[in-house]
Design an enzyme around this catalytic site. Structure first.
Site, mmCIF file in Angstrom:
data_model
loop_
_atom_site.group_PDB
_atom_site.id
_atom_site.type_symbol
_atom_site.label_atom_id
_atom_site.label_comp_id
_atom_site.label_asym_id
_atom_site.label_seq_id
_atom_site.Cartn_x
_atom_site.Cartn_y
_atom_site.Cartn_z
ATOM 1 N N ASP A 202 0.884 -1.275 -0.005
ATOM 2 C CA ASP A 202 -0.104 -0.016 -0.269
ATOM 3 C C ASP A 202 0.906 1.400 0.087
ATOM 4 O O ASP A 202 1.733 1.360 0.986
ATOM 5 C CB ASP A 202 -0.826 -0.116 1.080
ATOM 6 C CG ASP A 202 -1.935 1.111 1.316
ATOM 7 O OD1 ASP A 202 -1.617 2.049 0.656
ATOM 8 O OD2 ASP A 202 -2.903 1.046 2.173
ATOM 9 N N ILE A 203 0.551 2.045 -1.013
ATOM 10 C CA ILE A 203 1.503 3.231 -1.068
ATOM 11 C C ILE A 203 1.331 4.252 0.109
ATOM 12 O O ILE A 203 2.324 4.878 0.331
ATOM 13 C CB ILE A 203 1.295 3.860 -2.486
ATOM 14 C CG1 ILE A 203 2.496 4.704 -2.948
ATOM 15 C CG2 ILE A 203 0.061 4.697 -2.457
ATOM 16 C CD1 ILE A 203 2.561 5.004 -4.126
ATOM 17 N N VAL B 159 -6.122 4.302 -6.021
ATOM 18 C CA VAL B 159 -5.110 5.072 -4.903
ATOM 19 C C VAL B 159 -5.389 6.387 -4.456
ATOM 20 O O VAL B 159 -5.034 6.772 -3.477
ATOM 21 C CB VAL B 159 -3.755 4.559 -5.550
ATOM 22 C CG1 VAL B 159 -3.387 5.539 -6.999
ATOM 23 C CG2 VAL B 159 -2.481 4.683 -4.739
ATOM 24 N N ASP B 160 -6.066 7.385 -5.420
ATOM 25 C CA ASP B 160 -6.383 8.442 -5.144
ATOM 26 C C ASP B 160 -7.306 8.622 -3.784
ATOM 27 O O ASP B 160 -7.150 9.304 -2.886
ATOM 28 C CB ASP B 160 -7.104 9.115 -6.418
ATOM 29 C CG ASP B 160 -7.218 10.628 -6.281
ATOM 30 O OD1 ASP B 160 -6.723 11.080 -5.472
ATOM 31 O OD2 ASP B 160 -7.928 11.046 -7.246
#
Ligand code: AR6
Length: 170
Positions: free
Chosen positions: A9-10, A32-33
């Site tokens: 997970d970024i 992801v945003d």
């Protein structure tokens, strides 16, 4: 520059900057945003609103990148870029390459040494994983930059495997 691949997970990455696969409104979205805005908190959206009111009244164009605070995330900055929607009939890989080049240019302006990237356009925007991975890795490796580590943070097994293959083929 070092290229590293992470299956994860970024929003959890302890790096100077994480890249967001945004849309041109800069007002958040899914994928992801959505995760970045949820975990980073309202400070990110506040800065995005200011960018819309000042520099990007018509929205951030596809292939461009711009930085904001990372709010409550462990990173210092979020670099928002807008990937192209995949088209089977129109050649758009130049725009996808531009996302990575522009993100690295913004990272250099910030003085970021470590930058985490998601697989831009490889989710809701429909880009085939292998093609997205080849463009991402090829562009990052061929762009002159001060960034010391580009960390690709891949959320699904399929996309992680595509990036592994693309990196092995370099
Ligand atoms: N960490 C890392 N990667 C993630 C995460 C996460 N937390 N969550 C999803 N991914 P997408 P796009 C992966 O759809 O294709 C938004 O609504 C995901 O599995 O997030 O560029 C924007 O507002 C995929 O491999 O971005 C735009 O409207 C990759 O991130 C639109 O989606 C990109 O998937 C942009 O679509």
């Amino acid at each position: 520059m070092d290229i590293t691949l992470v299956h994860g997970d970024i929003t959890e990455q302890e790096v100077d900057a994480i890249v967001n696969a945004a849309n041109s409104s800069l007002m958040g979205g899914g994928g992801v945003d959505g995760a970045i805005h949820r975990r980073g908190g309202p400070a990110i959206l506040d800065e995005c609103r200011k960018l819309r009111a000042t520099r990007f009244g018509g929205g951030l164009p596809t292939g461009y990148a711009v930085a904001t605070t990372a709010g409550n995330l462990p990173a210092r900055w979020v670099i928002h870029t807008v990937g192209p929607v995949y088209s089977p009939t129109e050649e758009r890989s130049g725009l996808l390459a531009s996302c990575y080049r522009e993100s690295l240019r913004v990272a250099d302006e910030l003085g970021a040494q470590t930058v985490a990237f998601p697989a831009v356009s490889a989710g809701i925007y429909g880009w085939p994983a292998h093609d997205a991975a080849r463009i991402a890795i090829g562009t990052v490796l061929s762009t002159p930059t001060q960034v010391a580590e580009a960390r690709f943070v891949l959320f699904t097994k399929e996309v992680y495997a595509a990036f592994e293959q693309a990196l092995a083929a370099v």
